[in-house]
Design an enzyme around this catalytic site. Sequence first.
Site, mmCIF file in Angstrom:
data_model
loop_
_atom_site.group_PDB
_atom_site.id
_atom_site.type_symbol
_atom_site.label_atom_id
_atom_site.label_comp_id
_atom_site.label_asym_id
_atom_site.label_seq_id
_atom_site.Cartn_x
_atom_site.Cartn_y
_atom_site.Cartn_z
ATOM 1 N N HIS A 138 0.839 -1.213 0.000
ATOM 2 C CA HIS A 138 0.000 0.000 0.000
ATOM 3 C C HIS A 138 0.868 1.255 0.000
ATOM 4 C CE1 HIS A 138 -3.826 2.044 1.797
ATOM 5 N NE2 HIS A 138 -3.091 2.938 1.147
ATOM 6 N N LEU A 190 2.296 6.591 -5.270
ATOM 7 C CA LEU A 190 3.458 7.070 -6.037
ATOM 8 C C LEU A 190 3.179 8.376 -6.793
ATOM 9 C CD1 LEU A 190 4.932 3.715 -7.425
ATOM 10 C CD2 LEU A 190 5.654 5.027 -5.421
ATOM 11 N N ASN A 211 -5.199 6.511 -6.766
ATOM 12 C CA ASN A 211 -5.701 7.894 -6.682
ATOM 13 C C ASN A 211 -4.712 8.900 -7.276
ATOM 14 O OD1 ASN A 211 -3.939 7.484 -4.481
ATOM 15 N ND2 ASN A 211 -5.050 8.878 -3.144
ATOM 16 N N HIS A 217 -10.320 0.921 2.012
ATOM 17 C CA HIS A 217 -10.122 2.083 2.886
ATOM 18 C C HIS A 217 -11.462 2.285 3.572
ATOM 19 C CE1 HIS A 217 -8.859 6.426 3.664
ATOM 20 N NE2 HIS A 217 -10.157 6.444 3.890
ATOM 21 N N HIS A 238 -5.097 -0.260 6.432
ATOM 22 C CA HIS A 238 -4.695 0.600 7.570
ATOM 23 C C HIS A 238 -5.647 0.638 8.758
ATOM 24 C CE1 HIS A 238 -7.228 3.238 5.201
ATOM 25 N NE2 HIS A 238 -6.293 3.588 4.365
ATOM 26 N N ASN A 249 -4.955 9.904 7.462
ATOM 27 C CA ASN A 249 -6.299 9.370 7.383
ATOM 28 C C ASN A 249 -6.249 7.860 7.152
ATOM 29 O OD1 ASN A 249 -9.040 9.261 7.199
ATOM 30 N ND2 ASN A 249 -9.133 9.943 5.071
ATOM 31 N N ASP A 288 1.418 2.743 3.806
ATOM 32 C CA ASP A 288 0.535 3.801 3.290
ATOM 33 C C ASP A 288 1.360 5.053 2.963
ATOM 34 O OD1 ASP A 288 -1.656 5.110 2.324
ATOM 35 O OD2 ASP A 288 -2.648 5.378 4.266
HETATM 36 O O1 DOR Z 1 -3.515 9.864 4.815
HETATM 37 C C1 DOR Z 1 -3.881 9.456 3.728
HETATM 38 N N1 DOR Z 1 -3.279 9.836 2.584
HETATM 39 N N2 DOR Z 1 -4.929 8.643 3.672
HETATM 40 C C2 DOR Z 1 -5.501 8.289 2.517
HETATM 41 O O2 DOR Z 1 -6.445 7.553 2.535
HETATM 42 C C3 DOR Z 1 -4.994 8.812 1.228
HETATM 43 C C4 DOR Z 1 -3.589 9.200 1.344
HETATM 44 C C5 DOR Z 1 -3.120 10.065 0.198
HETATM 45 O O3 DOR Z 1 -3.362 9.694 -0.969
HETATM 46 O O4 DOR Z 1 -2.475 11.085 0.450
HETATM 47 ZN ZN ZN Z 2 -6.473 4.872 2.728
HETATM 48 ZN ZN ZN Z 3 -3.434 4.941 1.092
#
Ligand code: DOR
Ligand code: ZN
Ligand code: ZN
Length: 420
Positions: free
Chosen positions: A53, A56, A87, A172, A225, A271, A298
């Site tokens: 997880h 990039l 994302n 998530h 997470h 998050n 993460d």
């Molecule tokens: O803290 C986080 N950052 N939680 C997420 O779910 C997305 C991630 C991000 O893409 O920055």
């Molecule tokens: Zn997440």
């Molecule tokens: Zn993530």
Amino acid sequence: MILKHADVVTGGGVKRLDIRAENGRIAELAPEIEGEGIDCRGLTVFPGLIDMHVHLREPGFEKKENIESGARAAVKGGFSQICCMPNTEPVADNKVVVSYIVNRAREVGLCKIHPIGAITVGQRGENLAAIGAMKAAGAVAISEDGKSVVKTSLMANAMQYAADFGLKCLCHCEDASLVDGGVVHEGYYSTFTGLKGSIRAAEDIIIAREICLAESLGLPVHICHVSTYSGVQLIREAKARGVRVTAETCPHYFTLTDAAIAEFDTNAKVNPPLREERDRLAVIEGLRDGTIDCIASDHAPHHEDDKNVEFNYAAFGISGLETSFALSYTQLAASGALTLPALAEKMSGAPARILGLEGGKIEVGAPADLTAADLNETWTVDPKEFASKGKNTPFAGREVRGRVKLTVVDGAVKYEEKRA
Ligand code: DOR
Ligand code: ZN
Ligand code: ZN
């Protein structure tokens, strides 16, 4: 290539062995192998670490990170394989973006990079993405990471389609209506700072929903997470009933609590949010008793411009690839909570099995993916030394134990720490 005199972490325990690689695979494991090699005296060799997880940011947010800088951070952190979340901009919701990532990763040629496709088109939660086409292009899982799929019936369809294509849904878990703009965990520190909090139920309700779907449909699901004690308990009980649920947590959830935001450090804004000591201890217990299968960073790199702003406006996320191993070793293994083989399982064996990736073990015939670390070295986290473009870490200045010295991917050295 031969690694000499290493303390090798195998399923059965730690053994002093030499490792010979040939054509990218482990060809021989023996106490003494003839020939020149890399002296690994004093180092412990793990199966190449796998981070299932990471973010990039390429395509679209290359100011924060790109595939090359992320891959450099990965091998520096000891990872031979990473999986990247969809994302991006455009979202990795189709075979074109997935193929782009696969090709770019191959050009960079550092670690193996596996794309994760989005669950819905544009991550808008309306229509399913073309899951089969993404799998054919190289996607190893699907995820809506950054949010949950709001519509439960759509999530049920996603699980069914993913299973038909042999992919897992990585969830998530966040009920956006409950979070409602919350930026930290709701508790003493949200009151103390005046920052808007969000309660554990915002995470737990979706964990419970995904478990209910997996149980009813008889399908697998993976929870990303995990941060709450109550979420750990939901997963523990589901596993006891035989539900096909797997779960990950991140180093920040077993290392920090929401006390880290007391002085409005936006680097601790993440998050799901950092929670309380009770949660932190439950996450460690979940790792120990097998409720939580694996550790993922993460890795969420952000630019200074996204973090050096008022807390409410700062981006969520922690740059984690280069601290994940040391934090995990320090908090879990050096403390006695996990043995070295158990740590190797959490950071390599389990993610490989969950996603069906080759790797995750040191045995003859396996890919020669290896991570060598000095477990006696103590060092201080300094984001200026990160290979990642994301310097956003709440661990700056923290002393940790366990330093990655060498990362080998398919029998080739992809990172070696410069010797003084
Ligand atoms: O803290 C986080 N950052 N939680 C997420 O779910 C997305 C991630 C991000 O893409 O920055
Ligand atoms: Zn997440
Ligand atoms: Zn993530």
